[in-house]
Enzyme design. Structure first.
Site, short mmCIF file in Angstrom:
data_model
loop_
_atom_site.label_atom_id
_atom_site.label_comp_id
_atom_site.label_asym_id
_atom_site.label_seq_id
_atom_site.Cartn_x
_atom_site.Cartn_y
_atom_site.Cartn_z
N ALA A 1 19.44 43.16 72.01
CA ALA A 1 18.28 43.41 71.29
C ALA A 1 17.21 43.75 72.84
O ALA A 1 15.80 44.43 73.19
CB ALA A 1 17.65 42.25 70.74
N CYS A 2 17.83 43.07 74.10
CA CYS A 2 17.22 41.98 75.33
C CYS A 2 17.73 43.13 76.04
O CYS A 2 16.86 43.41 77.43
CB CYS A 2 17.22 41.19 75.43
SG CYS A 2 19.10 40.84 75.94
N GLY A 3 18.65 44.20 76.54
CA GLY A 3 19.11 44.75 77.76
C GLY A 3 19.88 44.14 78.30
O GLY A 3 20.16 42.61 78.35
#
Length: 290
Positions: free
Chosen positions: A121-123
């Site tokens: 989701a957040c990289g």
């Protein structure tokens, strides 16, 4: 190699004309599994991804973080035995979720102190500041060509048809490398939008195509700082996103001299729209009215 999609029996709930309906059906879901990335035997990152194109994913990730510059910087890549033990033999199984890269030079050892733990989701969270990233960037972005908006919209329209996993699951992002003449070179999908970008850049790195001066990057998600950074590190002068751009993405694109497009939406009849945030010089607006 793990599955890309899976099947789940679900309940369907609908309200139609005020009447509640419930049923059951089989539904496709996008597979999400961990990938333990190791460099020279040391754990570097644990990321959640859609299995497939792991070699490209890790090459793109290592390049985006400035650890490698060329394909030759990696001498060996292999899947390792994971934490799952076979109940019959007692031996560790190769789950294809642990991969170790051996660098060709000792100085390419990663900084163990830096946390690369990521999620789909957040990289890459906690990346370095913009100034530090700019110091790592190896390429000056090409500004000698322009592209018609219609060429970008045509590529965006084709991308919808090329998202085979999304068509089944509705749960993955896509990234594509497109030439300035409109040819789509590669499309990759993943539950993580950053993973999809790493996969297409890793694909190009393995073919000695960097810097990608004559290409643009098309992604099915929003434009974040991390995606803008990865594009700049690969020498990509134009980034087009289907969704919005964050303020830091806009600032980063301006710092690199990159053309950044958001809300790149193509209609079936050939029409479409896009928001131009930075780098107007690369977009051919000579035929524009108003």
């Amino acid at each position: 190699m793990g599955r890309v999609t899976g099947t789940k029996r679900i309940r369907t709930v609908r309200v139609r004309d005020g009447q509640l309906y419930a049923g059951r059906k089989s539904d496709h879901v996008a597979v999400e599994e961990p990938l333990d990335i190791r460099v020279n035997g040391q754990q570097l990152s644990l990321t959640m991804r859609t299995p497939g194109s792991d070699l490209e994913l890790i090459h793109g990730f290592l390049h985006g973080e400035g650890i490698i510059a060329h394909r030759e910087d990696i001498s060996e890549a292999r899947y390792c035995d994971g934490a799952v033990v076979d109940s019959g033999t007692g031996f560790a199984q190769n789950t294809y979720n642990v991969m170790d890269f051996t660098t060709s030079r000792p100085q390419l050892l990663p900084l163990v102190a830096k946390s690369f733990t990521t999620s789909s989701a957040c990289g890459v969270c906690g990346s370095e500041s913009i100034d530090a990233v700019r110091q790592k960037s190896r390429y000056t972005l090409a500004d000698s060509w322009t592209i018609a908006p219609q060429t970008i919209l045509d590529a965006a329209r084709r991308l919808s048809d090329q998202q085979t996993v999304f068509a089944k699951t509705g749960g993955v992002h896509a990234a594509a490398l497109v030439t300035r003449t409109g040819e789509t070179l590669v499309v990759r999908e993943d539950v993580g939008r950053h993973n999809a970008v790493d996969k297409v850049i890793g694909w190009a790195l393995l073919r000695d195509m960097l810097p990608l001066q004559d290409c643009f990057l098309l992604v099915s998600s929003r434009a974040s700082f991390e995606i803008t950074q990865k594009a700049a590190m690969a020498g990509i002068p134009l980034l087009a996103c289907v969704s919005a751009a964050s303020s830091l993405a806009v600032e980063t694109a301006e710092e690199f001299g990159m053309t950044l497009l958001g809300f790149t939406r193509a209609d079936d009849d050939g029409d479409g729209r896009m928001n131009l945030y930075t780098g107007e010089n690369r977009l051919d607006l000579s035929a524009a009215a108003g």
